[in-house]
Motif scaffolding. Structure first.
Motif, PDB file in Angstrom:
ATOM      1  N   GLY A 117      -0.093  -6.650  12.061  1.00 51.22           N
ATOM      2  CA  GLY A 117       0.916  -5.600  11.931  1.00 51.22           C
ATOM      3  C   GLY A 117       1.385  -5.435  10.493  1.00 51.22           C
ATOM      4  N   LEU A 118       1.969  -4.283  10.240  1.00 55.00           N
ATOM      5  CA  LEU A 118       2.470  -3.964   8.904  1.00 55.00           C
ATOM      6  C   LEU A 118       3.541  -4.986   8.493  1.00 55.00           C
ATOM      7  N   HIS A 119       3.386  -5.574   7.335  1.00 57.29           N
ATOM      8  CA  HIS A 119       4.326  -6.609   6.871  1.00 57.29           C
ATOM      9  C   HIS A 119       4.324  -6.658   5.350  1.00 57.29           C
ATOM     10  N   PHE A 142      -7.670  -1.022   6.754  1.00 61.97           N
ATOM     11  CA  PHE A 142      -6.533  -1.650   6.093  1.00 61.97           C
ATOM     12  C   PHE A 142      -5.474  -0.591   5.857  1.00 61.97           C
ATOM     13  N   ARG A 143      -4.225  -0.931   6.091  1.00 60.17           N
ATOM     14  CA  ARG A 143      -3.120   0.021   5.907  1.00 60.17           C
ATOM     15  C   ARG A 143      -2.220  -0.471   4.785  1.00 60.17           C
ATOM     16  N   LEU A 144      -1.911   0.424   3.879  1.00 56.56           N
ATOM     17  CA  LEU A 144      -1.058   0.077   2.742  1.00 56.56           C
ATOM     18  C   LEU A 144       0.103   1.052   2.699  1.00 56.56           C
ATOM     19  N   GLY A 145       1.301   0.516   2.906  1.00 55.83           N
ATOM     20  CA  GLY A 145       2.496   1.343   2.848  1.00 55.83           C
ATOM     21  C   GLY A 145       3.187   1.188   1.512  1.00 55.83           C
ATOM     22  N   GLY A 146       4.441   1.552   1.477  1.00 56.10           N
ATOM     23  CA  GLY A 146       5.234   1.406   0.257  1.00 56.10           C
ATOM     24  C   GLY A 146       6.040   0.122   0.303  1.00 56.10           C
ATOM     25  N   THR A 147       7.089   0.069  -0.517  1.00 54.46           N
ATOM     26  CA  THR A 147       7.892  -1.148  -0.549  1.00 54.46           C
ATOM     27  C   THR A 147       9.011  -1.119   0.498  1.00 54.46           C
ATOM     28  N   ARG A 148       9.185   0.028   1.159  1.00 58.11           N
ATOM     29  CA  ARG A 148      10.109   0.083   2.295  1.00 58.11           C
ATOM     30  C   ARG A 148       9.314   0.375   3.554  1.00 58.11           C
ATOM     31  N   ARG A 149       9.765  -0.177   4.665  1.00 58.29           N
ATOM     32  CA  ARG A 149       8.983  -0.099   5.893  1.00 58.29           C
ATOM     33  C   ARG A 149       8.632   1.329   6.284  1.00 58.29           C
ATOM     34  N   GLY A 150       9.563   2.242   6.093  1.00 60.48           N
ATOM     35  CA  GLY A 150       9.318   3.609   6.541  1.00 60.48           C
ATOM     36  C   GLY A 150       8.480   4.459   5.582  1.00 60.48           C
ATOM     37  N   PHE A 156      -7.449   2.707   4.478  1.00 59.99           N
ATOM     38  CA  PHE A 156      -8.812   2.769   3.959  1.00 59.99           C
ATOM     39  C   PHE A 156      -9.568   1.546   4.450  1.00 59.99           C
ATOM     40  N   PRO A 157     -10.901   1.614   4.474  1.00 55.97           N
ATOM     41  CA  PRO A 157     -11.646   0.453   4.966  1.00 55.97           C
ATOM     42  C   PRO A 157     -11.754  -0.653   3.914  1.00 55.97           C
ATOM     43  N   LEU A 158     -11.742  -1.882   4.364  1.00 53.68           N
ATOM     44  CA  LEU A 158     -12.125  -3.021   3.521  1.00 53.68           C
ATOM     45  C   LEU A 158     -13.406  -3.595   4.108  1.00 53.68           C
ATOM     46  N   SER A 159     -14.370  -3.841   3.239  1.00 55.92           N
ATOM     47  CA  SER A 159     -15.683  -4.322   3.664  1.00 55.92           C
ATOM     48  C   SER A 159     -15.957  -5.702   3.096  1.00 55.92           C
ATOM     49  N   SER A 160     -17.027  -6.290   3.587  1.00 54.12           N
ATOM     50  CA  SER A 160     -17.439  -7.612   3.123  1.00 54.12           C
ATOM     51  C   SER A 160     -17.678  -7.605   1.617  1.00 54.12           C
ATOM     52  N   GLY A 161     -17.089  -8.549   0.934  1.00 51.87           N
ATOM     53  CA  GLY A 161     -17.270  -8.647  -0.518  1.00 51.87           C
ATOM     54  C   GLY A 161     -16.226  -7.904  -1.326  1.00 51.87           C
ATOM     55  N   ASP A 162     -15.343  -7.161  -0.653  1.00 42.72           N
ATOM     56  CA  ASP A 162     -14.291  -6.422  -1.370  1.00 42.72           C
ATOM     57  C   ASP A 162     -13.140  -7.353  -1.749  1.00 42.72           C
ATOM     58  N   ALA A 163     -12.517  -7.064  -2.878  1.00 38.22           N
ATOM     59  CA  ALA A 163     -11.294  -7.766  -3.283  1.00 38.22           C
ATOM     60  C   ALA A 163     -10.190  -6.746  -3.509  1.00 38.22           C
ATOM     61  N   LEU A 164      -8.981  -7.170  -3.237  1.00 40.95           N
ATOM     62  CA  LEU A 164      -7.817  -6.317  -3.429  1.00 40.95           C
ATOM     63  C   LEU A 164      -6.717  -7.155  -4.065  1.00 40.95           C
ATOM     64  N   VAL A 165      -6.102  -6.628  -5.119  1.00 42.29           N
ATOM     65  CA  VAL A 165      -4.992  -7.332  -5.772  1.00 42.29           C
ATOM     66  C   VAL A 165      -3.739  -6.475  -5.638  1.00 42.29           C
ATOM     67  N   LEU A 166      -2.676  -7.085  -5.143  1.00 43.01           N
ATOM     68  CA  LEU A 166      -1.365  -6.414  -5.127  1.00 43.01           C
ATOM     69  C   LEU A 166      -0.521  -7.095  -6.197  1.00 43.01           C
ATOM     70  N   SER A 167      -0.140  -6.346  -7.220  1.00 37.85           N
ATOM     71  CA  SER A 167       0.563  -6.971  -8.337  1.00 37.85           C
ATOM     72  C   SER A 167       1.693  -6.075  -8.822  1.00 37.85           C
ATOM     73  N   GLY A 168       2.584  -6.677  -9.602  1.00 31.99           N
ATOM     74  CA  GLY A 168       3.660  -5.915 -10.234  1.00 31.99           C
ATOM     75  C   GLY A 168       4.416  -5.067  -9.230  1.00 31.99           C
ATOM     76  N   ARG A 173       4.492  -4.329  -1.467  1.00 32.51           N
ATOM     77  CA  ARG A 173       4.142  -3.202  -0.589  1.00 32.51           C
ATOM     78  C   ARG A 173       3.763  -3.704   0.802  1.00 32.51           C
ATOM     79  N   TYR A 174       4.222  -2.986   1.802  1.00 31.26           N
ATOM     80  CA  TYR A 174       3.833  -3.292   3.183  1.00 31.26           C
ATOM     81  C   TYR A 174       2.336  -3.086   3.350  1.00 31.26           C
TER      82      TYR A 174
END
Ligand SMILES: O=C(O)CCC(=O)C(=O)O
Ligand SMILES: [Mn+2]
Length: 207
Positions: A117-119, A142-150, A156-168, A173-174
């Motif tokens: 779930g979104l967190h 994969f679901r990417l929201g903002g910094t507030r729940r609403g 977008f899809p995440l596939s094998s071998g993909d990397a994602l960085v959430l920074s700054g 972000r939810y």
């Protein structure tokens, strides 16, 4: 690499099939030493659909009694977590450039029905450090929201071998996994395929 939003760095196909298989071997060793367990939600006590384990000095655990937290020992075996494979530390250095190493790598194992779930990831003291996520096996939505729940979310899809960085500005972000997709760009390498269809590794700096 593309910065798909401020602070969100997406590396499509970062790991080639040989690198995915090598990482899967390392993670299979982690799972052998620190068996997968089921965490429960802190409010409801409901079991999560994802099974998990950790490597590194600290591991993320949860139960109804004590909620979400980091612990130095496996909740079932009571053993310290296995060391983080050096390859993960290298990837952390390459992709985050953060001056201090990650302390926890959460290993999430999904079967076809599992979701998350979104967190927000906010059980860490050090919210300045980025989060690094690596995916192996089946594609997911994969679901990417903002910094507030609403806030409005993108998926977008995440596939094998993909990397994602959430920074700054994106660190809080939810996000979540809506579902495992029927498309499979690369199945989980044999070392992990007995456990599920998708594995996600989330590296975090805790303290
Ligand atoms: O499986 C994923 O891609 C996301 C995992 C995640 O957000 C988490 O473990 O906090
Ligand atoms: Mn998360």
């Amino acid at each position: 690499m593309s910065e798909i939003a401020l602070g969100v760095f997406y590396y499509a196909g970062l790991l080639d099939p040989a690198a995915q298989a090598a990482l899967a071997d390392e993670i299979a060793r982690v799972v052998a030493a620190a068996p997968l367990y089921v965490s429960t939600m802190k409010k409801t006590g409901a079991p999560m659909s994802v099974r998990m384990t950790n490597c590194g000095a600290l591991g993320w655990v949860s139960d109804k009694e004590r909620g979400y937290r980091y612990e130095a020992r496996h909740p079932v075996t009571g053993e310290p977590w296995p060391a983080m494979p050096p390859r993960l530390l290298e990837l952390w250095n390459e992709l985050t450039r953060y001056p201090r190493p990650p302390e926890a790598c959460l290993v999430n194992v999904y079967d076809e029905q599992a979701r998350m779930g979104l967190h927000q990831d906010r059980d860490e003291e050090d919210l300045a450090a980025p989060i690094l996520s690596l995916s192996l096996g089946a594609d997911c939505r994969f679901r990417l929201g903002g910094t507030r729940r609403g806030d409005r979310a993108v998926a977008f899809p995440l596939s094998s071998g993909d990397a994602l960085v959430l920074s700054g500005p994106a660190r809080l972000r939810y996000h979540g996994v809506d579902r495992i997709l029927p498309t499979v760009n690369a199945p989980l390498p044999p070392a992990l395929s007995a456990f599920g269809v998708r594995v996600n590794l989330t590296l975090r700096r805790v303290a």
